[in-house]
Design a protein around this motif. Structure first.
Motif, mmCIF file in Angstrom:
data_model
loop_
_atom_site.group_PDB
_atom_site.id
_atom_site.type_symbol
_atom_site.label_atom_id
_atom_site.label_comp_id
_atom_site.label_asym_id
_atom_site.label_seq_id
_atom_site.Cartn_x
_atom_site.Cartn_y
_atom_site.Cartn_z
ATOM 1 N N ALA A 110 -0.236 1.959 10.555
ATOM 2 C CA ALA A 110 1.197 2.046 10.263
ATOM 3 C C ALA A 110 1.603 1.033 9.195
ATOM 4 O O ALA A 110 2.436 1.317 8.331
ATOM 5 N N GLY A 111 0.993 -0.154 9.230
ATOM 6 C CA GLY A 111 1.261 -1.159 8.201
ATOM 7 C C GLY A 111 0.812 -0.696 6.826
ATOM 8 O O GLY A 111 1.462 -0.964 5.819
ATOM 9 N N TRP A 112 -0.300 0.037 6.780
ATOM 10 C CA TRP A 112 -0.806 0.591 5.512
ATOM 11 C C TRP A 112 0.205 1.582 4.929
ATOM 12 O O TRP A 112 0.510 1.542 3.731
ATOM 13 N N VAL A 113 0.741 2.450 5.773
ATOM 14 C CA VAL A 113 1.730 3.439 5.331
ATOM 15 C C VAL A 113 2.986 2.740 4.811
ATOM 16 O O VAL A 113 3.507 3.068 3.740
ATOM 17 N N GLY A 114 3.459 1.750 5.563
ATOM 18 C CA GLY A 114 4.647 1.017 5.148
ATOM 19 C C GLY A 114 4.445 0.280 3.835
ATOM 20 O O GLY A 114 5.325 0.261 2.972
ATOM 21 N N GLY A 115 3.262 -0.305 3.654
ATOM 22 C CA GLY A 115 2.965 -1.027 2.420
ATOM 23 C C GLY A 115 2.964 -0.124 1.212
ATOM 24 O O GLY A 115 3.507 -0.474 0.153
ATOM 25 N N ALA A 116 2.346 1.057 1.341
ATOM 26 C CA ALA A 116 2.306 2.013 0.233
ATOM 27 C C ALA A 116 3.717 2.455 -0.151
ATOM 28 O O ALA A 116 4.060 2.541 -1.339
ATOM 29 N N LEU A 174 -0.734 -0.687 -5.339
ATOM 30 C CA LEU A 174 -0.607 0.494 -4.491
ATOM 31 C C LEU A 174 -1.797 0.609 -3.552
ATOM 32 O O LEU A 174 -1.656 0.974 -2.385
ATOM 33 N N ALA A 175 -2.986 0.293 -4.081
ATOM 34 C CA ALA A 175 -4.187 0.346 -3.253
ATOM 35 C C ALA A 175 -4.319 -0.899 -2.383
ATOM 36 O O ALA A 175 -4.590 -0.814 -1.182
ATOM 37 N N SER A 176 -4.087 -2.061 -2.980
ATOM 38 C CA SER A 176 -4.365 -3.319 -2.282
ATOM 39 C C SER A 176 -3.239 -3.784 -1.362
ATOM 40 O O SER A 176 -3.499 -4.315 -0.273
ATOM 41 N N ILE A 177 -1.983 -3.602 -1.772
ATOM 42 C CA ILE A 177 -0.874 -4.071 -0.945
ATOM 43 C C ILE A 177 -0.741 -3.219 0.310
ATOM 44 O O ILE A 177 -0.280 -3.700 1.343
ATOM 45 N N ALA A 178 -1.182 -1.967 0.220
ATOM 46 C CA ALA A 178 -1.213 -1.147 1.429
ATOM 47 C C ALA A 178 -2.155 -1.774 2.453
ATOM 48 O O ALA A 178 -1.834 -1.865 3.640
ATOM 49 N N VAL A 179 -3.314 -2.235 1.977
ATOM 50 C CA VAL A 179 -4.264 -2.923 2.863
ATOM 51 C C VAL A 179 -3.675 -4.256 3.319
ATOM 52 O O VAL A 179 -3.782 -4.638 4.494
ATOM 53 N N TYR A 180 -3.047 -4.960 2.382
ATOM 54 C CA TYR A 180 -2.417 -6.252 2.684
ATOM 55 C C TYR A 180 -1.344 -6.092 3.768
ATOM 56 O O TYR A 180 -1.298 -6.859 4.737
ATOM 57 N N SER A 181 -0.493 -5.073 3.629
ATOM 58 C CA SER A 181 0.557 -4.829 4.617
ATOM 59 C C SER A 181 -0.036 -4.408 5.955
ATOM 60 O O SER A 181 0.508 -4.728 7.015
ATOM 61 N N SER A 182 -1.148 -3.702 5.890
ATOM 62 C CA SER A 182 -1.855 -3.323 7.109
ATOM 63 C C SER A 182 -2.265 -4.575 7.884
ATOM 64 O O SER A 182 -2.079 -4.659 9.103
ATOM 65 N N VAL A 183 -2.796 -5.564 7.164
ATOM 66 C CA VAL A 183 -3.201 -6.828 7.795
ATOM 67 C C VAL A 183 -1.980 -7.578 8.325
ATOM 68 O O VAL A 183 -1.987 -8.096 9.448
ATOM 69 N N VAL A 184 -0.904 -7.617 7.516
ATOM 70 C CA VAL A 184 0.313 -8.338 7.914
ATOM 71 C C VAL A 184 0.878 -7.785 9.214
ATOM 72 O O VAL A 184 1.106 -8.538 10.179
ATOM 73 N N PHE A 185 1.101 -6.482 9.275
ATOM 74 C CA PHE A 185 1.690 -5.893 10.473
ATOM 75 C C PHE A 185 0.713 -5.893 11.645
ATOM 76 O O PHE A 185 1.105 -6.064 12.799
ATOM 77 N N ALA A 230 11.896 0.527 3.053
ATOM 78 C CA ALA A 230 10.808 1.502 2.964
ATOM 79 C C ALA A 230 9.607 1.067 3.793
ATOM 80 O O ALA A 230 8.960 1.891 4.464
ATOM 81 N N MET A 231 9.297 -0.232 3.763
ATOM 82 C CA MET A 231 8.135 -0.732 4.489
ATOM 83 C C MET A 231 8.316 -0.585 5.992
ATOM 84 O O MET A 231 7.443 -0.057 6.692
ATOM 85 N N PHE A 232 9.446 -1.054 6.512
ATOM 86 C CA PHE A 232 9.674 -0.971 7.956
ATOM 87 C C PHE A 232 9.853 0.478 8.412
ATOM 88 O O PHE A 232 9.411 0.843 9.511
ATOM 89 N N LEU A 233 10.493 1.296 7.572
ATOM 90 C CA LEU A 233 10.665 2.705 7.929
ATOM 91 C C LEU A 233 9.313 3.401 8.008
ATOM 92 O O LEU A 233 9.027 4.132 8.957
ATOM 93 N N GLY A 234 8.462 3.173 6.977
ATOM 94 C CA GLY A 234 7.125 3.753 6.993
ATOM 95 C C GLY A 234 6.319 3.275 8.183
ATOM 96 O O GLY A 234 5.606 4.060 8.837
ATOM 97 N N LEU A 271 -3.916 0.753 20.254
ATOM 98 C CA LEU A 271 -2.630 0.297 19.741
ATOM 99 C C LEU A 271 -2.818 -0.661 18.570
ATOM 100 O O LEU A 271 -2.059 -0.640 17.611
ATOM 101 N N GLN A 272 -3.842 -1.481 18.624
ATOM 102 C CA GLN A 272 -4.141 -2.385 17.515
ATOM 103 C C GLN A 272 -4.444 -1.596 16.249
ATOM 104 O O GLN A 272 -3.955 -1.929 15.179
#
Length: 306
Positions: A11-17, A66-77, A285-289, A4-5
């Motif tokens: 999922a955070g990566w997808v939302g960030g992109a 696009l590359a980095s914020i996806a990773v950033y959002s992955s960490v956030v979520f 878009a982020m939360f939906l993704g 789950l982790q």
């Protein structure tokens, strides 16, 4: 729980992109208004960018986010969700228990602290790329050899390398203090409204929200969070844009004082409308993704391991 982790991070990566593609044009306008010169208002800024740089100007510097914020959002979520589960485990003995708002707030603050370590360099490179063609008009200031109006950086990697070579680690993390002051309370005003609105709108709460509920709750949360974060976002943008052609600010407090003395209190609310308007579709878009990809991964896991 280990699986789950991993799902939360993916999922955070997808939302960030998804959020970057939707929100970058408005982010460019926001940055130009806050740190640029001579735009006046949002409409004038949009027309000026389009007239001088065409549609491509709105997407300047997007490849790196696009590359980095996806990773950033992955960490956030990932951090937020796992911190929530840890707090539920400690408080109720069950990580799947619905967290109290106090736990949501604490998880948001932890997320804000951790995310700044990744987010500061990402924002710095993005803003330097967005601002590097800005003409700086200031009498009695001797500019660096680089001529304003011409690109300083050839791309995100060159920008990162150049800043690191010329300014060191401190240059890469320029604006970190302002970003902490923006993001720690900002994530509280991001995840708490989302949790509250999602539970209010969705008939079954946040366990399995429908796409409409996700978009509406996420959009409202984003508008609230970004709208209220504008004053420190202005300071952060100015600090990170500073250094493309000259170094004007010594630090966060100096930036606040100079901005106030030169432009008054209203400068700290510059870009509020763009921030709020941009925050709605980006966060939707982020939360939906995030929610839909997380739901799909859980469904696949259930089908694989019935």
């Amino acid at each position: 729980m280990g699986s789950l982790q991993l799902q939360d991070f993916v999922a955070g990566w997808v939302g960030g992109a998804a959020s970057v593609v939707v929100g970058h044009p408005l982010d460019t306008i926001k940055t130009r208004l806050q740190a640029g010169q001579g735009y006046g208002n949002t409409l004038n800024c949009v027309l000026t960018v389009y007239r001088n740089e065409s549609v491509a100007g709105f997407f300047k510097g997007m490849s790196f986010p696009l590359a980095s914020i996806a990773v950033y959002s992955s960490v956030v979520f990932g951090v937020f969700s796992n911190t929530q589960r840890l707090l539920s485990q400690l408080r109720h003995g069950d990580p799947s228990c619905t967290p109290a708002l106090a736990d949501v707030a604490l998880a948001s603050m932890v997320t804000g602290f951790i995310s700044v370590g990744i987010g500061t360099p990402v924002d710095l490179v993005k803003i330097r790329l967005q601002m590097q063609t800005q003409t700086y008009i200031k009498a009695n200031i001797k500019l660096k050899p680089t001529v304003p109006g011409f690109p300083v950086y050839r791309g995100p990697i060159h920008c990162f390398r150049t800043v690191l070579q010329k300014e060191g680690i401190a240059g890469i993390y320029r604006g970190m203090g302002a970003m902490l002051l923006r993001d720690v309370p900002g994530y509280c005003l991001y995840f708490i409204p989302y949790t509250v609105f999602c539970g209010w709108i969705a008939p079954d709460g946040c366990i399995s929200p429908n796409p409409f509920s996700i978009c509406l709750a996420g959009g409202v949360a984003g508008a609230i969070s970004w709208g209220t974060a504008t004053p420190m976002d202005v300071v952060k943008s100015r600090l990170q844009a500073d250094g493309v052609y000259l170094n004007k600010y010594k630090g966060t407090l100096d930036c606040i004082l100079q901005s106030y003395q030169n432009e008054g209190l209203k400068v700290f609310f510059r870009g509020t409308t763009v921030n709020a308007v941009r925050g709605f579709p980006m966060s939707s878009a982020m939360f939906l993704g995030y929610e839909l990809s997380l739901k799909a991964m859980k469904r696949d896991q259930t089908e694989t391991n019935p």
